[in-house]
Motif scaffolding. Structure first.
Motif, PDB file in Angstrom:
ATOM      1  N   ASP A   1       0.449  -1.480  -0.174  1.00  0.00           N
ATOM      2  CA  ASP A   1      -0.273  -0.359  -0.459  1.00  0.00           C
ATOM      3  C   ASP A   1       0.693   1.713  -0.127  1.00  0.00           C
ATOM      4  OD1 ASP A   1      -2.397  -1.110  -0.010  1.00  0.00           O
ATOM      5  OD2 ASP A   1      -2.620  -1.283   1.670  1.00  0.00           O
ATOM      6  N   GLY A   2       1.857   0.902   0.120  1.00  0.00           N
ATOM      7  CA  GLY A   2       2.699   2.308   0.322  1.00  0.00           C
ATOM      8  C   GLY A   2       4.280   2.473   0.788  1.00  0.00           C
ATOM      9  N   TYR A   3       3.892   2.333   2.119  1.00  0.00           N
ATOM     10  CA  TYR A   3       4.563   2.397   3.239  1.00  0.00           C
ATOM     11  C   TYR A   3       5.844   1.528   2.899  1.00  0.00           C
ATOM     12  CZ  TYR A   3      -0.013   4.250   5.242  1.00  0.00           C
ATOM     13  OH  TYR A   3      -0.859   4.272   5.528  1.00  0.00           O
ATOM     14  N   ASP A   4       7.101   3.022   3.508  1.00  0.00           N
ATOM     15  CA  ASP A   4       8.398   2.131   3.695  1.00  0.00           C
ATOM     16  C   ASP A   4       8.630   1.906   4.717  1.00  0.00           C
ATOM     17  OD1 ASP A   4       8.955   3.604   0.768  1.00  0.00           O
ATOM     18  OD2 ASP A   4       9.311   5.406   1.886  1.00  0.00           O
ATOM     19  N   PHE A   5       9.776   1.019   4.180  1.00  0.00           N
ATOM     20  CA  PHE A   5      10.049   0.340   5.887  1.00  0.00           C
ATOM     21  C   PHE A   5      11.928   0.745   5.396  1.00  0.00           C
ATOM     22  CE2 PHE A   5       6.239  -1.336   6.343  1.00  0.00           C
ATOM     23  CZ  PHE A   5       5.109  -1.798   7.275  1.00  0.00           C
ATOM     24  N   TYR A   6      12.717   0.207   6.890  1.00  0.00           N
ATOM     25  CA  TYR A   6      14.425   0.227   7.079  1.00  0.00           C
ATOM     26  C   TYR A   6      14.420  -1.050   7.742  1.00  0.00           C
ATOM     27  CZ  TYR A   6      12.395   4.634   4.591  1.00  0.00           C
ATOM     28  OH  TYR A   6      12.399   5.995   3.797  1.00  0.00           O
ATOM     29  N   LEU A   7      15.205  -1.773   7.204  1.00  0.00           N
ATOM     30  CA  LEU A   7      16.308  -2.460   8.481  1.00  0.00           C
ATOM     31  C   LEU A   7      17.234  -1.003   8.571  1.00  0.00           C
ATOM     32  CD1 LEU A   7      16.369  -4.986   9.117  1.00  0.00           C
ATOM     33  CD2 LEU A   7      17.406  -6.028   7.767  1.00  0.00           C
ATOM     34  N   THR A   8      17.613  -1.284  10.183  1.00  0.00           N
ATOM     35  CA  THR A   8      19.277  -0.691  10.787  1.00  0.00           C
ATOM     36  C   THR A   8      20.204  -2.300  10.573  1.00  0.00           C
ATOM     37  OG1 THR A   8      18.225  -1.741  13.167  1.00  0.00           O
ATOM     38  CG2 THR A   8      17.883   1.146  12.238  1.00  0.00           C
ATOM     39  N   ALA A   9      21.279  -1.785  10.431  1.00  0.00           N
ATOM     40  CA  ALA A   9      22.394  -2.063  10.651  1.00  0.00           C
ATOM     41  C   ALA A   9      22.516  -3.734  12.161  1.00  0.00           C
ATOM     42  CB  ALA A   9      23.831  -2.070  11.046  1.00  0.00           C
ATOM     43  N   ASN A  10      21.177  -2.906  13.092  1.00  0.00           N
ATOM     44  CA  ASN A  10      21.170  -4.231  14.284  1.00  0.00           C
ATOM     45  C   ASN A  10      19.901  -4.778  14.329  1.00  0.00           C
ATOM     46  OD1 ASN A  10      20.370  -1.962  14.689  1.00  0.00           O
ATOM     47  ND2 ASN A  10      20.483  -2.433  17.023  1.00  0.00           N
ATOM     48  N   ASN A  11      19.151  -5.039  12.758  1.00  0.00           N
ATOM     49  CA  ASN A  11      17.924  -6.099  12.676  1.00  0.00           C
ATOM     50  C   ASN A  11      16.526  -5.299  13.123  1.00  0.00           C
ATOM     51  OD1 ASN A  11      18.928  -7.873  10.297  1.00  0.00           O
ATOM     52  ND2 ASN A  11      19.736  -8.214  12.391  1.00  0.00           N
ATOM     53  N   VAL A  12      16.713  -4.178  13.972  1.00  0.00           N
ATOM     54  CA  VAL A  12      15.034  -3.091  13.714  1.00  0.00           C
ATOM     55  C   VAL A  12      14.857  -2.355  12.331  1.00  0.00           C
ATOM     56  CG1 VAL A  12      14.639  -1.922  15.354  1.00  0.00           C
ATOM     57  CG2 VAL A  12      15.688  -2.761  15.846  1.00  0.00           C
ATOM     58  N   TRP A  13      13.440  -2.861  12.149  1.00  0.00           N
ATOM     59  CA  TRP A  13      12.835  -2.252  11.162  1.00  0.00           C
ATOM     60  C   TRP A  13      12.130  -0.885  11.929  1.00  0.00           C
ATOM     61  CZ3 TRP A  13      12.461  -4.278   6.019  1.00  0.00           C
ATOM     62  CH2 TRP A  13      12.796  -5.820   6.179  1.00  0.00           C
ATOM     63  N   LEU A  14      12.493   0.231  10.691  1.00  0.00           N
ATOM     64  CA  LEU A  14      11.865   1.254  10.817  1.00  0.00           C
ATOM     65  C   LEU A  14      10.305   1.417  10.112  1.00  0.00           C
ATOM     66  CD1 LEU A  14      15.225   3.007  12.094  1.00  0.00           C
ATOM     67  CD2 LEU A  14      13.249   1.902  13.174  1.00  0.00           C
ATOM     68  N   THR A  15      10.055   2.260  10.516  1.00  0.00           N
ATOM     69  CA  THR A  15       8.569   2.821   9.533  1.00  0.00           C
ATOM     70  C   THR A  15       7.633   4.273   9.739  1.00  0.00           C
ATOM     71  OG1 THR A  15       6.569   2.578   8.252  1.00  0.00           O
ATOM     72  CG2 THR A  15       6.441   1.046  10.321  1.00  0.00           C
ATOM     73  N   ASP A  16       7.530   4.675   9.663  1.00  0.00           N
ATOM     74  CA  ASP A  16       6.902   5.877  10.162  1.00  0.00           C
ATOM     75  C   ASP A  16       5.533   6.052  11.268  1.00  0.00           C
ATOM     76  OD1 ASP A  16       8.862   8.046   8.633  1.00  0.00           O
ATOM     77  OD2 ASP A  16       7.509   8.597   7.188  1.00  0.00           O
ATOM     78  N   LYS A  17       4.459   5.402  10.614  1.00  0.00           N
ATOM     79  CA  LYS A  17       4.017   4.912  11.262  1.00  0.00           C
ATOM     80  C   LYS A  17       3.381   3.525  10.942  1.00  0.00           C
ATOM     81  CE  LYS A  17       1.143   7.339   8.212  1.00  0.00           C
ATOM     82  NZ  LYS A  17       0.200   8.655   7.895  1.00  0.00           N
ATOM     83  N   VAL A  18       1.966   3.325  12.001  1.00  0.00           N
ATOM     84  CA  VAL A  18       1.394   2.190  11.177  1.00  0.00           C
ATOM     85  C   VAL A  18       0.383   2.365  11.382  1.00  0.00           C
ATOM     86  CG1 VAL A  18       0.709  -0.253  11.730  1.00  0.00           C
ATOM     87  CG2 VAL A  18       3.488   0.671  11.972  1.00  0.00           C
ATOM     88  N   PRO A  19      -0.819   2.519  11.202  1.00  0.00           N
ATOM     89  CA  PRO A  19      -2.542   2.420  10.903  1.00  0.00           C
ATOM     90  C   PRO A  19      -2.900   1.544  11.293  1.00  0.00           C
ATOM     91  CG  PRO A  19      -1.613   3.297   8.464  1.00  0.00           C
ATOM     92  CD  PRO A  19      -0.617   2.843   9.290  1.00  0.00           C
ATOM     93  N   VAL A  20      -4.157   1.680  12.291  1.00  0.00           N
ATOM     94  CA  VAL A  20      -4.978   0.520  12.901  1.00  0.00           C
ATOM     95  C   VAL A  20      -5.066  -0.952  11.553  1.00  0.00           C
ATOM     96  CG1 VAL A  20      -6.899   1.803  12.518  1.00  0.00           C
ATOM     97  CG2 VAL A  20      -6.668   0.401  15.254  1.00  0.00           C
TER      98      VAL A  20
END
Length: 150
Positions: free
Chosen positions: A123-142
């Motif tokens: 649906d177009g949301y971006d995800f990023y993976l850090t060097a220590n395997n944490v996934w990041l995103t701006d928000k997670v709609p309900v």
């Protein structure tokens, strides 16, 4: 971004908190959450900053499901508004249910949320993976959140 280690050590000294290179290397090496990367005389944070930082991360397709640990006292609010970054720069997610539960334990009675990450990505949301395997995103709609049933 990256900071020269010599500049960091000088700044620590100037602020009355002298740190040796050996102490810095030991701290980075012993940090169980791997918050920092030390390479070629430079250091950077891997996640979770109180000031804006460019992590130089590239958007990636996440696995189907990711998890977020929180406390039951935040659950009603999350189920109304979704997950927001609050004072952080991203929402932190993990592929490991046990890690999510341990994060939730820090805030009280733990609850693990299941995030339909691949649908968010489609649906177009971006995800990023850090060097220590944490996934990041701006928000997670309900609509992408379910409560994990133990």
């Amino acid at each position: 971004g990256w900071v020269k280690v010599c500049d960091l050590l000088a700044a620590c000294y100037n602020y009355g908190f002298p740190v040796t290179l050996e102490e810095l290397e030991y701290t980075v090496e012993q940090d169980d959450k791997q918050r920092f990367t030390l390479k070629d005389g430079k250091i950077r944070c891997n996640q979770g900053h109180s000031i804006p930082v460019d992590l130089e991360l590239t958007p990636l397709q996440p696995p189907k499901l990711l998890y977020h640990g929180t406390s039951t006292r935040f659950l009603d609010s999350i189920l109304q508004t979704g997950l927001t970054k609050q004072s952080r720069h991203h929402v932190h997610l993990t592929e490991d249910i046990a890690i999510a539960k341990s994060v939730g334990n820090r805030y009280g009675q733990p609850v693990v949320l299941v995030i339909d990450a691949v649908d968010m990505y489609i649906d177009g949301y971006d995800f990023y993976l850090t060097a220590n395997n944490v996934w990041l995103t701006d928000k997670v709609p309900v609509e992408y959140i379910k409560v994990y049933e133990y």
